[in-house]
Design an enzyme around this catalytic site. Structure first.
Site, mmCIF file in Angstrom:
data_model
loop_
_atom_site.group_PDB
_atom_site.id
_atom_site.type_symbol
_atom_site.label_atom_id
_atom_site.label_comp_id
_atom_site.label_asym_id
_atom_site.label_seq_id
_atom_site.Cartn_x
_atom_site.Cartn_y
_atom_site.Cartn_z
ATOM 1 N N THR A 172 0.871 -1.186 0.000
ATOM 2 C CA THR A 172 0.000 0.000 0.000
ATOM 3 C C THR A 172 0.902 1.230 0.000
ATOM 4 O OG1 THR A 172 -1.818 -1.052 1.173
ATOM 5 C CG2 THR A 172 -1.606 1.318 1.484
ATOM 6 N N ARG A 200 -14.699 -6.165 -1.055
ATOM 7 C CA ARG A 200 -14.066 -5.846 0.243
ATOM 8 C C ARG A 200 -13.454 -4.442 0.170
ATOM 9 N NH1 ARG A 200 -8.566 -4.399 1.915
ATOM 10 N NH2 ARG A 200 -8.327 -5.037 4.068
ATOM 11 N N ASP A 203 -8.958 0.016 4.883
ATOM 12 C CA ASP A 203 -8.802 1.327 5.533
ATOM 13 C C ASP A 203 -8.410 2.438 4.580
ATOM 14 O OD1 ASP A 203 -6.256 -0.302 5.557
ATOM 15 O OD2 ASP A 203 -5.472 1.698 6.029
ATOM 16 N N THR A 223 -0.802 2.028 6.739
ATOM 17 C CA THR A 223 -0.624 0.837 5.916
ATOM 18 C C THR A 223 -0.632 -0.391 6.815
ATOM 19 O OG1 THR A 223 1.012 -0.382 4.602
ATOM 20 C CG2 THR A 223 1.864 1.392 5.964
ATOM 21 N N GLY A 224 -1.107 -1.497 6.269
ATOM 22 C CA GLY A 224 -1.124 -2.724 7.078
ATOM 23 C C GLY A 224 -2.466 -3.409 7.005
ATOM 24 N N GLY A 226 -5.913 -3.881 6.984
ATOM 25 C CA GLY A 226 -6.978 -2.883 6.884
ATOM 26 C C GLY A 226 -8.075 -3.059 7.913
HETATM 27 N N1 GLY Z 1 -4.161 -1.381 4.318
HETATM 28 C C1 GLY Z 1 -4.641 -1.754 3.055
HETATM 29 C C2 GLY Z 1 -5.783 -2.657 3.101
HETATM 30 O O1 GLY Z 1 -5.957 -3.395 4.070
HETATM 31 O O2 GLY Z 1 -6.540 -2.677 2.181
#
Ligand code: GLY
Length: 303
Positions: A172, A200, A203, A223-224, A226
């Site tokens: 991301t 889906r 975040d 980032t990480g 979501g």
């Molecule tokens: N952090 C990016 C996602 O989970 O889509």
């Protein structure tokens, strides 16, 4: 949060920080470093020429979306059905204006550009799926061949997922900038998590979760995982910590602890405070970050 109207007008020293995802594969660290370095310079050119923070973060994120090594735009991960659906958001912190797209079908190379148009439309904050695509078409965003966004790496990963369904997302991208007039902006873009169900949303599309900016405090891009980031509303919480601690690195670290302990997920974030001081933290082995400001001759790439 306090209103930016309370902020005394003053010339600020501009700064920009970008990230290339908390789940980045450490074996490819040199390539990721190259990518974030190029992206921070793309944003920096805007700020150095006297441009605005919103243009700077959009420019930096576009550069990362165009780079197939990152999970955003070209290079996005594939859904369970082998398609691309992207999420992106952008926010400016003077008037808390924001725009976002979610589950945008993978025929738009630069989802952040659509999010920017949503912001500018002032009508809505978040558009999803085919509604987002119809909006993109209506404002003249160019479409691309969907195959041009799918890289061999992601095709291979998609095939591997059938055998190892817990492969991490990673890659991301995001940027946060402060311009000379004191405006802070933030933007985030992603293909999401590999093998995700179609529809889906993570975040990165959600203001307050993956992205937030308030020029009186700072800006953040996360980032990480979501779902975990959404559970703890990480972006907004990080700026709360920044307000309390007045220390960007400390605020980033406390926010990541929150993500791990209460969100029960992994990830990281970048911050800039209203003075232009950057901060970052991650719970993962690698999160490519690049920082640029007038005090630096060259971008700082700490990871
Ligand atoms: N952090 C990016 C996602 O989970 O889509």
């Amino acid at each position: 949060m306090s209103s930016s109207a309370e902020r005394a007008p003053a010339i600020r020293v501009p700064a920009i920080v970008v990230h290339g995802g908390a789940g980045a594969d450490p074996s490819q660290a040199p390539e990721f470093r190259q990518g974030v370095r190029a992206a921070v310079l793309a944003g920096w050119r805007v700020l150095a020429a006297g441009g605005g923070a919103l243009d700077a973060v959009e420019g930096a994120v576009r550069a990362l979306e165009d780079d197939p090594r990152f999970n955003a735009g070209r290079g996005s991960v594939l859904t369970r059905d082998g398609t691309i659906e992207t999420d992106a958001s952008i926010m400016e912190g003077d008037r808390l204006q924001c725009g976002a797209v979610a589950a945008l079908p993978g025929i738009v190379a630069n989802p952040v550009a659509v999010a920017r148009k949503v912001l500018e439309s002032r009508q809505h904050v978040l558009l999803v799926a085919h509604g987002a695509l119809a909006f993109a078409r209506s404002v003249g965003i160019p479409e691309c061949d969907p195959a041009s966004l799918v890289t061999d790496r992601q095709r291979k990963r998609h095939a591997e997922l059938a055998r190892t369904p817990t492969s991490p997302g990673g890659g991301t991208v995001g940027a946060v900038a402060l311009d000379r007039s004191g405006t802070i902006a933030a933007a985030t873009s992603t293909g999401g998590t590999p093998g995700k169900l179609p529809g889906r949303v993570g975040d990165s599309a959600l203001i307050g979760c993956g992205t937030y900016a308030d020029s009186s405090l700072g800006g953040v891009s996360c980032t990480g995982d979501g779902e975990a980031i959404i559970r703890v509303v990480l972006g907004h919480r990080a700026l709360r910590y920044l307000k309390d601690a007045d220390d960007p690195d400390y605020a980033a670290k406390v926010a990541v602890d929150l993500l791990v302990e209460e969100g029960v997920g992994q990830g990281g974030l970048i911050l800039i405070d209203w003075r232009g001081r950057p901060g970052y933290a991650t719970s993962t082995r690698l999160m490519p970050v690049a920082i640029m400001s007038p005090a630096l001759d060259e971008p700082r790439v700490p990871f």
